[in-house]
Design an enzyme around this catalytic site. Structure first.
Site, PDB file in Angstrom:
ATOM      1  N   SER A  77       4.276 -15.316   7.836  1.00 38.11           N
ATOM      2  CA  SER A  77       5.056 -14.100   7.614  1.00 38.11           C
ATOM      3  C   SER A  77       6.065 -13.885   8.732  1.00 38.11           C
ATOM      4  O   SER A  77       5.754 -14.109   9.912  1.00 38.11           O
ATOM      5  CB  SER A  77       4.101 -12.900   7.567  1.00 38.11           C
ATOM      6  OG  SER A  77       4.833 -11.702   7.678  1.00 38.11           O
ATOM      7  N   SER A  78       7.259 -13.433   8.380  1.00 36.79           N
ATOM      8  CA  SER A  78       8.263 -13.171   9.420  1.00 36.79           C
ATOM      9  C   SER A  78       7.829 -12.027  10.333  1.00 36.79           C
ATOM     10  O   SER A  78       8.364 -11.868  11.427  1.00 36.79           O
ATOM     11  CB  SER A  78       9.624 -12.869   8.782  1.00 36.79           C
ATOM     12  OG  SER A  78       9.492 -11.817   7.847  1.00 36.79           O
ATOM     13  N   ASP A  79       6.836 -11.261   9.904  1.00 36.91           N
ATOM     14  CA  ASP A  79       6.321 -10.177  10.742  1.00 36.91           C
ATOM     15  C   ASP A  79       5.214 -10.641  11.693  1.00 36.91           C
ATOM     16  O   ASP A  79       4.593  -9.801  12.370  1.00 36.91           O
ATOM     17  CB  ASP A  79       5.775  -9.039   9.856  1.00 36.91           C
ATOM     18  CG  ASP A  79       6.865  -8.402   9.007  1.00 36.91           C
ATOM     19  OD1 ASP A  79       7.923  -8.070   9.568  1.00 36.91           O
ATOM     20  OD2 ASP A  79       6.663  -8.241   7.797  1.00 36.91           O
ATOM     21  N   TYR A 109     -22.558  10.823   7.786  1.00 36.85           N
ATOM     22  CA  TYR A 109     -22.025  10.486   6.461  1.00 36.85           C
ATOM     23  C   TYR A 109     -22.453   9.062   6.111  1.00 36.85           C
ATOM     24  O   TYR A 109     -22.480   8.193   6.975  1.00 36.85           O
ATOM     25  CB  TYR A 109     -20.498  10.595   6.486  1.00 36.85           C
ATOM     26  CG  TYR A 109     -19.830  10.243   5.183  1.00 36.85           C
ATOM     27  CD1 TYR A 109     -19.511  11.222   4.247  1.00 36.85           C
ATOM     28  CD2 TYR A 109     -19.522   8.921   4.898  1.00 36.85           C
ATOM     29  CE1 TYR A 109     -18.894  10.898   3.051  1.00 36.85           C
ATOM     30  CE2 TYR A 109     -18.910   8.582   3.690  1.00 36.85           C
ATOM     31  CZ  TYR A 109     -18.600   9.576   2.775  1.00 36.85           C
ATOM     32  OH  TYR A 109     -17.989   9.239   1.592  1.00 36.85           O
ATOM     33  N   HIS A 121       0.644  -4.829   6.944  1.00 33.05           N
ATOM     34  CA  HIS A 121       1.969  -4.204   6.845  1.00 33.05           C
ATOM     35  C   HIS A 121       2.321  -4.106   5.365  1.00 33.05           C
ATOM     36  O   HIS A 121       2.136  -5.056   4.619  1.00 33.05           O
ATOM     37  CB  HIS A 121       3.006  -5.059   7.577  1.00 33.05           C
ATOM     38  CG  HIS A 121       4.412  -4.559   7.383  1.00 33.05           C
ATOM     39  ND1 HIS A 121       4.766  -3.243   7.538  1.00 33.05           N
ATOM     40  CD2 HIS A 121       5.552  -5.211   7.022  1.00 33.05           C
ATOM     41  CE1 HIS A 121       6.065  -3.110   7.300  1.00 33.05           C
ATOM     42  NE2 HIS A 121       6.560  -4.277   6.975  1.00 33.05           N
ATOM     43  N   SER A 160       5.204 -16.557   4.584  1.00 32.18           N
ATOM     44  CA  SER A 160       6.374 -15.689   4.373  1.00 32.18           C
ATOM     45  C   SER A 160       6.967 -15.852   2.976  1.00 32.18           C
ATOM     46  O   SER A 160       7.140 -16.970   2.488  1.00 32.18           O
ATOM     47  CB  SER A 160       7.444 -16.034   5.413  1.00 32.18           C
ATOM     48  OG  SER A 160       8.581 -15.227   5.239  1.00 32.18           O
ATOM     49  N   GLY A 161       7.270 -14.722   2.334  1.00 33.36           N
ATOM     50  CA  GLY A 161       8.053 -14.725   1.098  1.00 33.36           C
ATOM     51  C   GLY A 161       7.398 -15.431  -0.075  1.00 33.36           C
ATOM     52  O   GLY A 161       8.079 -15.809  -1.027  1.00 33.36           O
ATOM     53  N   HIS A 184      11.491   2.080   8.612  1.00 30.47           N
ATOM     54  CA  HIS A 184      10.897   0.862   8.098  1.00 30.47           C
ATOM     55  C   HIS A 184       9.690   1.161   7.191  1.00 30.47           C
ATOM     56  O   HIS A 184       9.876   1.348   5.992  1.00 30.47           O
ATOM     57  CB  HIS A 184      10.524  -0.031   9.297  1.00 30.47           C
ATOM     58  CG  HIS A 184      10.154  -1.418   8.927  1.00 30.47           C
ATOM     59  ND1 HIS A 184      10.260  -2.485   9.789  1.00 30.47           N
ATOM     60  CD2 HIS A 184       9.642  -1.928   7.783  1.00 30.47           C
ATOM     61  CE1 HIS A 184       9.856  -3.590   9.190  1.00 30.47           C
ATOM     62  NE2 HIS A 184       9.483  -3.283   7.976  1.00 30.47           N
ATOM     63  N   HIS A 196       5.162  -1.867   2.389  1.00 34.38           N
ATOM     64  CA  HIS A 196       6.238  -0.900   2.150  1.00 34.38           C
ATOM     65  C   HIS A 196       5.747   0.082   1.089  1.00 34.38           C
ATOM     66  O   HIS A 196       6.500   0.439   0.181  1.00 34.38           O
ATOM     67  CB  HIS A 196       7.512  -1.610   1.687  1.00 34.38           C
ATOM     68  CG  HIS A 196       8.190  -2.393   2.764  1.00 34.38           C
ATOM     69  ND1 HIS A 196       9.549  -2.422   2.944  1.00 34.38           N
ATOM     70  CD2 HIS A 196       7.686  -3.180   3.743  1.00 34.38           C
ATOM     71  CE1 HIS A 196       9.851  -3.220   3.972  1.00 34.38           C
ATOM     72  NE2 HIS A 196       8.736  -3.695   4.468  1.00 34.38           N
ATOM     73  N   GLY A 227       4.571  -7.223   1.666  1.00 29.39           N
ATOM     74  CA  GLY A 227       3.452  -6.832   2.503  1.00 29.39           C
ATOM     75  C   GLY A 227       2.748  -8.058   3.022  1.00 29.39           C
ATOM     76  O   GLY A 227       2.990  -9.175   2.555  1.00 29.39           O
ATOM     77  N   ASP A 258     -10.959  12.606   7.916  1.00 31.82           N
ATOM     78  CA  ASP A 258     -12.066  11.665   7.741  1.00 31.82           C
ATOM     79  C   ASP A 258     -11.720  10.269   8.271  1.00 31.82           C
ATOM     80  O   ASP A 258     -12.612   9.455   8.516  1.00 31.82           O
ATOM     81  CB  ASP A 258     -12.450  11.545   6.252  1.00 31.82           C
ATOM     82  CG  ASP A 258     -13.303  12.708   5.758  1.00 31.82           C
ATOM     83  OD1 ASP A 258     -13.953  13.374   6.580  1.00 31.82           O
ATOM     84  OD2 ASP A 258     -13.326  12.937   4.527  1.00 31.82           O
TER      85      ASP A 258
END
Lengths: 232, 232, 232, 232
Positions: free
Chosen positions: B73-75, B228, B94, B44-45, B170, B96, B27, B119
């Site tokens: 990040s590769s994303d 609220y 992001h 990344s990683g 994905h 998983h 993530g 909500d």
């Protein structure tokens, strides 16, 4: 003012988190002082890890703030409706706990599939009808209380014998003699909801337990001749 | 440089783990400084228990590294595409996470089955189409951003009214006004995904809630007349 | 009196909570001193975090309180029936653990779908018939013990080769050579129940494992030629 | 002797518990020193909270104990068969983790339904055939290794591109370049197994992802042109 009740309500709110029934601000507990006619309730939209006992809001049964600097839970009118109608309850809980809410979203009452359920709830846990457009556009939270009362009456349930209900499209409310007991019932409802779904998944033809077993378990714990637990 | 934003992004990344949305390196969270036009993102990683706030990478909106010794990040190209298109968002997430990813793998949008969903998300949480072979072989991560944008437009959703989406095959992306809010929305998405599946399992004929109830809940929390929570 | 056994029974009760098999007061463990003919059991309806070793109640095999100021578990007659009939068991456990209870509520025996099951239970874990109206209205807890015994006999199971059963509409009982082993079997039953349901959900046409594999796994761990573990 | 490898294997065994993949003694990790041709493995039936690094058993590739006072895991012959056949692996793991075991009990390979799976496993995770009666009655644990190898060959999988398998009626094995990586793969297998079931539950008509997306994700992380993570 009402320091003891504030503490009880505060701790009952924290217990919701500890029992895994609430994340973020997704729940609220209230308690009533019947003599004074005042209700103590969680403030609206305040996160559990920032909340203090003195943040609890005191309102009267018409919803007027008697003490407190914050807005009470937006669900306050639902709580008040229940206190007015169910004269023997002392605490009310609302959560979006995952299993009870899934049943509420599915719009089905929760059948009594076993003695765990029968030990606490004297029959199927009812599910309300949908609110009408008028009820949603009007005093929505009050109408939520009204539809709970309507459903309990239609089922001829006594409040302390059926201390929980699910609102169609929404989630569960529960209650009890005290705020603590209302939270206890919210937890039991969650466990019972989870097991009811799995029971159906394991055997799609299963039906509710017989009335005689429901009576046996409910009454060995709650009836005049109860013999479960220690003498009080 | 951007020490405050780095701290926010770092803490938001750790919050993903704490909320059970991410294991290992599965993530990433980013945040943007709109004035400078720079984005801060997880490297990344890199595993969460070794990561420090100063490891966060600063990139410009074209993906050039402005500061940082590690690869972002590769994303990153997906995040950048979203920041460019959705001008009012300040953080992107992001994951998983298990339930949202299961819906993404199943290729179905997540229906609004209850008020918990209403909500936060103003309608069904959309699922993108599959990427084409050309998109996968080309600038895959950028194209992932593009298909998110395409889907949001086709649904006529405003980014802050539908702060999450799932990518077919994905997993989920979510966003918000800040990195912290984007993580909050990622958690809510996970809860809503889980309950949506169970709702269908309990009642296979269930349908989405009515528009009037969706409006009521979304707008009591987010509209101009929201009531609220506490006054800000 | 029986200080050591009280300690064992007390710790086994706490282990139920630690293993996630019990919430609130929903379970009980007992142990027997065969020489004296006395059984040590949890008091009824006492919560696990308030309970102390000295609160354990000592009863004889007819259920008379030999020592202790509290009522023994309301399930005591079930425990006693099992000790009288199964002469080689030393501990008994009752829980409402969520997966085993779901199978009990569904009224199905738990098929042996894999070697995890075969390592502990030498065949399908049986499910009793429903109790008759007379049994429910009569000595209910004793009759629960009787229907366990009836079922084990009908299946021709030896108690230590099938150290668990589920009661239709109710939940599981398990046993073992010691209270600790009985808790261990309760935990294994829960895991096996969970995986059995998922196995059926993944492949609705699956059948039990072959007898030869059941023998192999059960006997490599429990038979005269067992070679699993360390020499004792 | 092999102190470093013993420490690695010991810690990898504890990691199985920490990751929720093992309860009681239901799993084992081994590692190999390829130069010496010795394998270090968990002792059989020893509980994780009593185990120390020096309890790890050293065996040669024929299963002879080289060092250690306890019996090695009863699954040792399976581990050895894999080390002999898969020359590039350095660690092997066996668990009864709940989701992978449920697929194993269901006798189905685990389809690749998303990029989480594709990031680690280059295709469906295979499921072996049942062992024959002769294999079960003969050298059962060795034959378990043989059927793994047979299945991997039939699928034309390279061991490090498909570092996991499930044994019909039993449970998963995984492997990797090190014991630690083998445990990592066991955890990913568990997550992927869980999401695969839910994917099917949410959409019964779902099919595996396309080959081009499988290639993209597997190769961006593992291929010669991998660009995920940091340069090593």
């Amino acid at each position: 003012m009402l320091e003891n009740l504030k503490k009880q309500v505060f701790e009952a709110n924290l217990e919701l988190v500890k029992q895994g029934l609430v994340i973020y601000t997704w729940g609220n507990v209230s308690g009533i002082d019947r003599e004074k006619g005042y209700v103590v309730i969680k403030p609206s939209g305040v996160s559990y890890d920032e909340m203090k006992a003195e943040d609890m809001v005191v309102v009267d049964l018409e919803g007027n703030i008697v003490e407190g600097s914050m807005n009470p839970s937006s669900d306050t009118p639902t709580h008040l409706a229940l206190y007015k109608e169910f004269s023997d309850i002392g605490g009310v809980v609302h959560t979006h706990s995952e299993w009870a809410t899934s049943w509420a979203q599915a719009g089905r009452e929760i059948p009594c599939y076993g003695t765990t359920h029968a030990d606490y709830f004297y029959g199927s846990v009812p599910c309300t009808r949908k609110l009408t457009d008028e009820e949603i556009k009007g005093q929505y939270e009050l109408e939520t209380g009204n539809v709970i009362i309507e459903t309990m009456k239609a089922k001829q349930y006594k409040p302390l014998e059926m201390p929980a209900i699910i609102i169609f499209n929404h989630g569960p409310f529960s209650w009890g003699k005290t705020p603590k007991e209302a939270v206890h019932n919210a937890k039991v409802l969650e466990e019972v909801s989870k097991m009811a779904h799995r029971t159906e998944a394991i055997n799609k033809d299963i039906v509710s337990i017989d009335k005689i077993l429901l009576d046996k378990h409910y009454l060995r714990k709650h009836g005049a001749n109860a013999y479960y637990g220690q003498k009080k």
